[in-house]
Scaffold this active site. Structure first.
Site, PDB file in Angstrom:
ATOM      1  CG  ASP A  28      -7.282   3.275  -0.932  1.00 50.03           C
ATOM      2  OD1 ASP A  28      -7.764   2.132  -0.858  1.00 50.03           O
ATOM      3  OD2 ASP A  28      -7.375   4.088   0.010  1.00 50.03           O
ATOM      4  CE  LYS A  34      -4.432   0.935   0.131  1.00 48.92           C
ATOM      5  NZ  LYS A  34      -5.570   0.108  -0.305  1.00 48.92           N
TER       6      LYS A  34
END
Ligand code: NDP
Ligand code: 2IT
Length: 449
Positions: free
Chosen positions: A162, A122
């Site tokens: 995201d 991430k």
């Protein structure tokens, strides 16, 4: 296990979101560790909770007033046991290592659950895209990616979107990737369908969430017909959750952003959803504007996060939090249960606090954790990577069918793992256990590295 959690907390101070994600997994995989000594012997949990790499870098860019701006960029490469690191990029002022470590940790389990060869990662930046011009967003993305490219690549680490990163930002970053590498590879997913992207990637997270919920309802011989559904958020995940609820005959009645929520008792239909999509994706407006267009709906300002959110106090059968972490607290969970909620499906990552989860599970609500029910997005990213590797492309129907199959597979795997380890019907425990075993066995097979 409580000593172990204390160790994790002391080694990662000031990172409550990471502690929260870790605690949930530590508690639910305990019976697996008790039954199979190899996982303790190989210190699997200790290793899984330590990122393989945490990269932090300066992002310098010029705003429209020719002022120099400085942001922080990051990439957490959490676990590469089962494939190249894979996970989104978040651009939001709240981004710091604790949030990215929680997201990358959960991503590792989620990616394993998809059944595809994807490791967990991430990244992102504390950049706030709100109020920035198109040119500022482009310059930021270019500067961010000019540094990130040193650490990523289609066989190394493949970022995607995201919060705050959608098709527009992926486009600017992909452009920079091509310019700096002189190669057209699938270095990022969520690309435009005209330039290497997969059909259905945009829809996949929200659609997958609702497919997962459909599977949960089917265990009770039930379906979406005429179910009133609460949805929070109005971004990528929320929009497509609303769309799929409509396809399946449900009635979505809410949407929100960080300022507040709208409640449309008559239901958000396809036409109203098209308005929301245009408002959020093209005009980059606020959800408040919905009530100017549709005066039968009402608008409510957001309360402080430790207070109850009136959105979750509307009578409904299903609830889909699709905005952000810890957006639904214990009081909200009590309100949902009091109003007879049957199902809560997490579209966002970790939207329920630990206390909220405990309450809904204790009250036999069908509850799915984000790492299972929002896995359709990354699964379709995996399908995009496969298409990029082979150079042959699938139709929407083919991708959608794979997505449905993957969501059903995750659903069934969660139930099976939960049952095996004494957590019958508990999707959260099942997701943690099934994801853990897959990654842990790969780590053991690959030795002490
Ligand atoms: P978007 O940026 O498209 O939309 C985010 C939405 O959530 C916006 O409505 C935003 O409102 C709201 N929001 C963001 N931060 C906050 C906050 N702090 N408080 C209240 N509302 C907030 O993001 P996505 O739809 O892509 O992501 C939503 C969630 O789903 C995230 O948790 C993400 O990690 C998760 N997710 C996303 C996937 C994907 O494929 N995109 C895949 C799996 C999970 P505002 O405009 O006011 O900021
Ligand atoms: O949280 C997530 O799973 C995502 N943001 C999507 C990740 C991806 O690589 O598609």
């Amino acid at each position: 296990m409580s000593d172990f959690l204390e160790l994790i907390k002391s080694r990662n101070p000031g990172e409550p979101e990471f502690h929260q994600a870790a605690e949930e997994v530590i508690e639910t995989v305990a019976p697996v560790l008790d039954k199979q000594s190899k996982y303790r012997k190989h210190k699997i949990l200790e290793r899984m909770l330590e990122p393989e790499r945490l990269i932090s870098f300066r992002v310098t860019w010029m705003d429209d007033n020719n002022e120099v701006q400085v942001n922080r960029g990051y990439r957490v490469q959490m676990n590469g046991a089962i494939g190249p690191y894979k996970g989104g990029l978040r651009f939001h002022p709240s981004v710091y290592p604790g949030i990215l470590k929680f997201l990358a940790f959960e991503q590792t389990f989620k990616n394993a659950l998809t059944g595809l060869p994807l490791g967990g990662g991430k990244g992102g930046a504390d950049f706030n895209p709100k109020g920035k011009t198109e040119e500022e967003v482009m310059r930021f993305c270019q500067s961010f990616y000019a540094e990130l490219i040193k650490y990523v690549g289609h066989r190394i680490d493949v970022p995607a979107g995201d919060i705050g990163v959608g098709g527009r930002e992926i486009g600017y970053m992909f452009g920079m990737h091509k310019k700096l590498s002189s190669q057209f590879t699938g270095a990022l997913t969520g690309k435009g369908v005209g330039w290497g992207g997969s059909l259905m990637r945009t829809e996949a997270t929200g659609y997958g969430l609702v497919y997962f919920a459909q599977n949960m309802l089917a265990t009770k011989d039930d379906d979406f017909k005429n179910k009133i559904c609460l949805v929070s958020g109005s971004g990528n995940v929320a929009q497509h959750a609303i769309e799929k609820i409509l396809h399946l005959g449900g009635k979505p009645v809410t949407a929100s952003d960080s300022s507040g929520f709208i409640y449309d008792e008559e239901g958000i239909d396809h036409k109203k959803l098209a308005f929301i999509k245009d408002l959020k994706n093209n005009k980059r407006g606020r959800i408040k504007e919905y009530v100017q267009k549709y005066p039968s709906a009402t608008y409510h300002d957001t309360k402080r996060s430790d207070e109850a959110n009136a959105l979750w106090n509307i009578e409904a059968q299903c609830a889909f939090p699709c905005a952000t972490q810890n957006e639904l607290n214990r009081k909200d969970a009590e309100n949902l249960v009091t109003n007879g909620i049957q199902l809560i499906g997490e579209g966002a990552n970790m939207p329920l606090t630990a206390e909220a989860i405990e309450h809904v599970i204790d009250n036999d609500v069908l509850y799915s954790p984000g790492k299972a029910s929002n896995a359709g997005g990354v699964a379709t990213s995996g399908i995009e990577m496969m298409q990029n590797y082979t150079g042959s492309y699938l139709t929407s129907e083919e991708v959608d069918n794979r997505l449905k199959g993957i969501m059903k597979g995750i659903h069934d795997d969660c139930l099976r793992a939960a049952e095996t380890y004494g957590f019958q019907g508990n999707y959260m425990a099942g997701a943690n256990i099934a994801g853990f075993i897959k990654v842990a066995d790969a780590m053991i097979a690959q030795g002490i590295i």
